[in-house]
Design a protein around this motif. Structure first.
Motif, short mmCIF file in Angstrom:
data_model
loop_
_atom_site.label_atom_id
_atom_site.label_comp_id
_atom_site.label_asym_id
_atom_site.label_seq_id
_atom_site.Cartn_x
_atom_site.Cartn_y
_atom_site.Cartn_z
N ARG A 43 41.34 34.93 39.41
CA ARG A 43 40.53 35.84 40.08
C ARG A 43 41.02 35.87 41.68
O ARG A 43 41.22 36.57 42.46
CB ARG A 43 39.16 35.73 39.81
N ILE A 44 40.84 34.46 42.12
CA ILE A 44 40.84 34.25 43.55
C ILE A 44 42.43 34.64 43.94
O ILE A 44 42.67 35.11 45.04
CB ILE A 44 40.50 32.50 43.68
N GLY A 47 42.89 37.67 44.80
CA GLY A 47 42.17 38.37 45.65
C GLY A 47 40.98 39.04 45.46
O GLY A 47 40.58 39.99 46.13
N LEU A 48 40.45 39.05 44.09
CA LEU A 48 39.32 40.02 43.73
C LEU A 48 38.03 38.85 43.82
O LEU A 48 38.12 37.58 43.74
CB LEU A 48 39.60 40.27 42.43
N THR A 49 36.94 39.67 43.87
CA THR A 49 35.69 38.93 43.92
C THR A 49 35.10 39.26 42.59
O THR A 49 35.56 39.85 41.66
CB THR A 49 34.51 39.88 45.01
N GLN A 50 33.96 38.61 42.20
CA GLN A 50 33.27 38.72 41.09
C GLN A 50 32.78 40.07 40.85
O GLN A 50 32.81 40.66 39.69
CB GLN A 50 31.96 37.85 40.83
N ASP A 51 32.43 40.82 41.86
CA ASP A 51 31.96 42.11 41.86
C ASP A 51 33.22 43.09 41.43
O ASP A 51 33.16 43.95 40.54
CB ASP A 51 31.32 42.65 43.19
N ASP A 52 34.32 42.87 42.03
CA ASP A 52 35.50 43.63 41.61
C ASP A 52 35.81 43.45 40.14
O ASP A 52 36.11 44.87 39.74
CB ASP A 52 36.73 43.12 42.35
N LYS A 61 27.92 41.90 38.17
CA LYS A 61 28.43 40.84 38.75
C LYS A 61 27.78 39.35 38.20
O LYS A 61 28.48 38.55 38.26
CB LYS A 61 28.09 40.72 40.46
N SER A 65 29.34 35.89 36.81
CA SER A 65 28.95 34.67 37.61
C SER A 65 28.61 33.71 36.24
O SER A 65 29.16 32.79 36.44
CB SER A 65 27.93 34.91 38.27
N GLU A 68 31.97 32.70 34.51
CA GLU A 68 32.77 31.69 35.30
C GLU A 68 32.01 30.30 35.74
O GLU A 68 32.70 29.50 36.11
CB GLU A 68 33.37 32.24 36.86
#
Length: 97
Positions: A43-44, A47-52, A61, A65, A68
């Motif tokens: 994910r990182i 370049g994505l967030t948990q929300d993405d 989200k 969370s 992960e």
């Protein structure tokens, strides 16, 4: 007053794993922690967030969370892992050894 030196995490882990029951549980959880670490790293890297990811999968989200988190032993199901991989535009590869 003398202070007691706390053991490092590495020393604590080494000592704890000498206990057969702790070692057994630790080894049983290795695959779960490995996949969770891979999810976060991928994910990182994208370049994505948990929300993405949550929006792409159609969940919250907080669910991402929890998925992960290494602080719990929630085991994701195969469908969830497939959706997560698809949200990353990646392929899920599972095998037996």
């Amino acid at each position: 007053m003398q202070t007691t030196k706390r053991p490092s995490f590495s020393d604590f882990k080494t000592k704890a794993l000498q206990n057969k029951e702790v070692n057994k549980e630790y080894n049983a959880l290795k695959p779960l922690f490995a996949i969770k670490k891979q999810l976060v790293a991928a994910r990182i890297a994208k370049g994505l967030t948990q929300d993405d990811i949550a929006k792409k999968i159609g969940t919250s989200k907080s669910n991402i969370s929890r998925l992960e988190s290494l602080n719990n032993t929630y085991s994701p199901n195969l469908a969830t892992l497939m959706k997560y991989a698809q949200a990353l535009e990646m392929k899920l590869d599972i095998g037996l050894r």
